[in-house]
Design a protein around this motif. Structure first.
Motif, PDB file in Angstrom:
ATOM      1  N   ASP A  12       0.888  -1.170   0.000  1.00 10.50           N
ATOM      2  CA  ASP A  12       0.000   0.000   0.000  1.00 10.50           C
ATOM      3  C   ASP A  12       0.923   1.216   0.000  1.00 10.50           C
ATOM      4  O   ASP A  12       1.668   1.425   0.963  1.00 10.50           O
ATOM      5  CB  ASP A  12      -0.834  -0.076   1.296  1.00 10.50           C
ATOM      6  CG  ASP A  12      -1.942   0.939   1.351  1.00 10.50           C
ATOM      7  OD1 ASP A  12      -2.023   1.788   0.442  1.00 10.50           O
ATOM      8  OD2 ASP A  12      -2.726   0.889   2.322  1.00 10.50           O
TER       9      ASP A  12
ATOM     10  N   THR B 164      -0.095  -0.495  -5.139  1.00  7.27           N
ATOM     11  CA  THR B 164      -1.152   0.477  -5.469  1.00  7.27           C
ATOM     12  C   THR B 164      -0.653   1.586  -6.400  1.00  7.27           C
ATOM     13  O   THR B 164      -1.434   2.401  -6.852  1.00  7.27           O
ATOM     14  CB  THR B 164      -1.747   1.102  -4.187  1.00  7.27           C
ATOM     15  OG1 THR B 164      -0.669   1.642  -3.422  1.00  7.27           O
ATOM     16  CG2 THR B 164      -2.517   0.103  -3.368  1.00  7.27           C
TER      17      THR B 164
ATOM     18  N   HIS C 207      -3.872  -0.677 -11.275  1.00  8.19           N
ATOM     19  CA  HIS C 207      -4.643  -0.390 -10.061  1.00  8.19           C
ATOM     20  C   HIS C 207      -5.210   1.033 -10.130  1.00  8.19           C
ATOM     21  O   HIS C 207      -6.385   1.261  -9.825  1.00  8.19           O
ATOM     22  CB  HIS C 207      -3.756  -0.551  -8.823  1.00  8.19           C
ATOM     23  CG  HIS C 207      -4.445  -0.205  -7.541  1.00  8.19           C
ATOM     24  ND1 HIS C 207      -5.437  -0.991  -7.009  1.00  8.19           N
ATOM     25  CD2 HIS C 207      -4.327   0.874  -6.725  1.00  8.19           C
ATOM     26  CE1 HIS C 207      -5.889  -0.422  -5.899  1.00  8.19           C
ATOM     27  NE2 HIS C 207      -5.227   0.711  -5.702  1.00  8.19           N
TER      28      HIS C 207
ATOM     29  N   ASN D 193      -7.563  -2.850  -4.115  1.00  8.62           N
ATOM     30  CA  ASN D 193      -6.542  -3.791  -4.611  1.00  8.62           C
ATOM     31  C   ASN D 193      -7.085  -5.211  -4.714  1.00  8.62           C
ATOM     32  O   ASN D 193      -6.670  -5.987  -5.557  1.00  8.62           O
ATOM     33  CB  ASN D 193      -5.308  -3.779  -3.695  1.00  8.62           C
ATOM     34  CG  ASN D 193      -5.401  -4.809  -2.576  1.00  8.62           C
ATOM     35  OD1 ASN D 193      -5.069  -5.971  -2.737  1.00  8.62           O
ATOM     36  ND2 ASN D 193      -5.890  -4.374  -1.420  1.00  8.62           N
TER      37      ASN D 193
END
Ligand code: MSP
Length: 648
Positions: free
Chosen positions: A48, A93, A98, A231
């Motif tokens: 992340d 991410t 994404h 995600n």
């Protein structure tokens, strides 16, 4: 059946530690278990990488956010193979696939009217990257960061989370498996008893630029949680990739209790707004502390998984983490408890069973699985216990109760060790008339080991592979087709391998092999100096004298020959603490027939070094002449007693 499991995508502001390792190992174990059951499995993890915290950490490291996230994300990617964790997808991410998915979802939800521009004044915690409610504060501080939040007033976009509150409550009530263990389900329902506020899903670019721009207003970037949760969809090719259709229905998210709210409240309501069915279930585990203290960089007690594996081996670490934590509750890590489990559960219980059984199969059955004759009651008891274990293990693994599943497995290991002692194959081997009985006992041991290698595969894949290779198993493990008693094929060739687990001393060091040579002349002199006196000719002592001798029942947990000695065996006994005793019985006993046996020891004899090994006590034995020559028989008690019981 398909199965899709995810870990949280980890923030790249910290390097992988024990907590991350635990979640990832659990996900890996769950995957391997499902694969063992023949299911179609997908496992996703990742990092992340947007938000204030990352920008701050990058600045501290003197890096650009991109260079920093590339570097730390790589550390996570590299940590998993060391732990035998094998994800199918690793998502970041900051990847274009994404970013475009997040923007498409934002646009859809905005177009349907579920995202609106509003203004907001609130108490913002930078550490949490979210606004806190008054109720959450403790003495005016954020409960997680112990710092006061800042009052911020700004325009922002909001997701109409409140609109989906009633639906969410109903969904949780109708689907008991949606959030487990139950305590977390109850926690979420209690939170939902009050009205939900809408969720602020943007950050003005004046405050943060390291994020995904809102597709409908470039003055804002996306709030990190709205970005991160998605995600789970991007990684399986939402909206039209074949993997999305194949796996989404069965999505299982695995998290710790720290991120319950975003997963149990934000995420299902976002999915509902998108018109998707929610994920299948959310499994929530507790926190690992270290020596009963919260793990933290400032305390300096952060445990790094790479270092643990280097020191203790990957399977011991995986076993320990799963066995020690009751899923859902907190647990405490310490190297002492890891070493204790490695010695008792792995080296003594499993390792000994494996090496004793294989040694005997090798010696008494020419290294092949023998053809069993009709089983007796004791054999049937072992069979029934193994069958019960298969059922119990499967049910507990399905429920993520890994510690209970392992308990069920260890009950059978204990029983099989006792089965060896009770049936004493080395005695059966002395009488050719008992050959069918010997074959039956050895077959039962081989079959128990085969089933153990199967059930241990998800937890300790490397150890299970060693076990099945030694047992001559060539098929890919499968619990459905092979998880039944009686499938070992007589005649299968077995191979004797090295021990599965080394024993360690209390400090965690592997025990060094004895290197000091026995002085043969001294040994002979010692023997010669101990002729058997006739009863009644020994000096009398008082009861007070006798009371000074601390005689105890001790259980042998490990036995090995002392290198370069024909007389000595090194025994590890429990009385009830573990100790080493070097005994001059090697001419009369094989190490493998001693393990599990109860003996009598002099517990308070001054320690002495024999062949460089410190011997802490003496094993009692009777020595004398019989019709077949001089013999020695160990003293014991006539029934099973708790190790450490005193004789008086
Ligand atoms: N980036 C978010 C998750 C977004 S998911 C859409 C995040 N990252 S994190 O790096 O902080 O990871 C939190 C997770 O790491 C926990 O939920 C848990 O899985 C694991 N753990 C971190 N510390 C832990 C312990 N001390 N003990 C057990 N697990 C812990 O939150």
């Amino acid at each position: 059946m398909s199965f899709y499991i995810t870990t949280p995508i980890y923030y790249v502001n910290a390097q992988p530690h024990l907590g991350h390792a635990y979640t990832s190992i659990v996900a890996d174990v769950a995957c391997r278990f499902k694969r063992l059951c023949g299911e179609d499995v997908r496992f996703q993890t990742g990092t992340d990488e947007h938000g204030d915290k990352i920008v701050e950490a990058a600045a501290k490291a003197g890096d650009s956010p991109q260079a920093f996230t590339d570097r730390i994300s790589d550390l996570f990617r590299q940590a998993w193979p060391l732990l035998d964790v094998e994800p199918d997808t690793f998502i970041r991410t900051t990847e274009p696939r994404h970013i475009s998915t997040v923007q498409a979802i934002l646009q859809q939800v905005y177009d349907q009217g579920d995202i609106y521009l509003g203004s907001y004044s609130g108490l913002y915690c930078k550490g949490c990257e979210r606004f806190l409610t008054e109720k959450e504060l403790i003495d005016g501080n954020c409960p997680d960061h112990q710092t006061p939040p800042q009052m911020i007033s700004e325009q922002n976009y909001f997701f109409r989370m409140h609109k989906y509150q009633e639906w969410l409550i109903e969904h949780i009530n109708n689907h008991p498996e949606f959030i487990t263990p139950e305590r977390y389900r109850n926690e979420v329902l209690a939170f939902l008893a009050d009205p939900l506020e809408d969720l602020c899903i943007s950050r003005p670019t004046s405050r943060l630029t390291w994020g995904i721009p809102l597709p409908f207003d470039n003055r804002f970037v996306t709030y990190v949680w709205f970005d991160a949760l998605i995600n789970y969809l991007t990684g399986i090719g939402y909206p039209d990739g074949p993997d999305f259709a194949r796996y989404w229905q069965e999505a299982t998210h695995l998290i710790a209790k720290d991120i319950l709210k975003p997963h149990a409240i934000y995420w299902p309501t976002i999915l509902k707004a998108m018109g998707l069915t929610p994920f299948h279930c959310l499994h929530v585990h507790g926190y690992w502390n270290v020596n009963e203290t919260k793990m933290s960089k400032s305390i300096g007690n952060v445990v790094r998984p790479g270092e643990l594996v280097k020191e203790y081996g990957v399977d011991a670490v995986r076993y320990f983490l799963l066995r020690e934590m009751s899923f859902g509750l907190d647990a405490s890590f310490s190297t002492e408890s890891l070493v204790a489990r490695q010695n008792s559960d792995l080296a003594n219980d499993l390792g000994n069973l494996f090496s004793r059984a294989l040694t005997m199969l090798n010696k008494f059955a020419n290294g092949r699985v023998p053809e069993p004759a009709t089983p007796e009651a004791g054999d049937q008891e072992l069979t029934a216990a193994a069958q019960r274990m298969l059922a119990d293990y499967t049910a507990q693994m399905e429920r993520f109760s890994f510690n209970r599943a392992l308990q069920a497995v260890w009950e059978v290991i204990g029983l099989a060790n006792r089965y060896i002692v009770v049936n004493a194959p080395w005695e059966l081997a002395k009488n050719p008339d008992l050959a069918p009985r010997l074959a039956t006992v050895l077959y039962h041991l081989a079959e128990t080991l085969r089933l153990l290698s199967l059930v241990l595969q998800p937890i300790m894949p490397a150890t299970a592979a060693k076990m099945s290779a030694a047992l001559g198993i060539t098929e890919t493990p499968n619990l459905v087709s092979q998880g039944r008693w009686g499938l070992s094929r007589p005649g299968t060739l077995l191979t004797l391998g090295p021990p599965l687990f080394p024993r360690r001393d209390k400090e965690g060091e592997q025990k060094p092999p004895a290197t000091v040579k026995e002085n043969p002349a001294a040994a002979r002199a010692k023997n010669a100096a101990a002729p058997t006196p006739a009863a009644g000719t020994v000096e009398q002592i008082t009861f007070e004298d006798f009371k000074k001798i601390d005689l105890r029942v001790a259980e042998v947990v490990a036995a090995e020959r002392v290198e370069k000695s024909t007389r000595l065996l090194k025994l590890t006994v429990k009385a009830p603490e573990e100790r080493t005793i070097v005994a001059g019985i090697a001419e009369y006993y094989q190490p493998e027939e001693l393990v599990g046996r109860q003996v009598v020891i002099v517990a308070n004899l001054k320690p002495a070094k024999l062949m460089g090994i410190a011997s802490q006590g003496m094993v009692l034995a009777a020595k004398g002449k019989t019709a077949t020559g001089e013999t020695l028989v160990l003293a014991g008690v006539s029934g099973q007693m708790p190790p450490g019981s005193r004789l008086s």
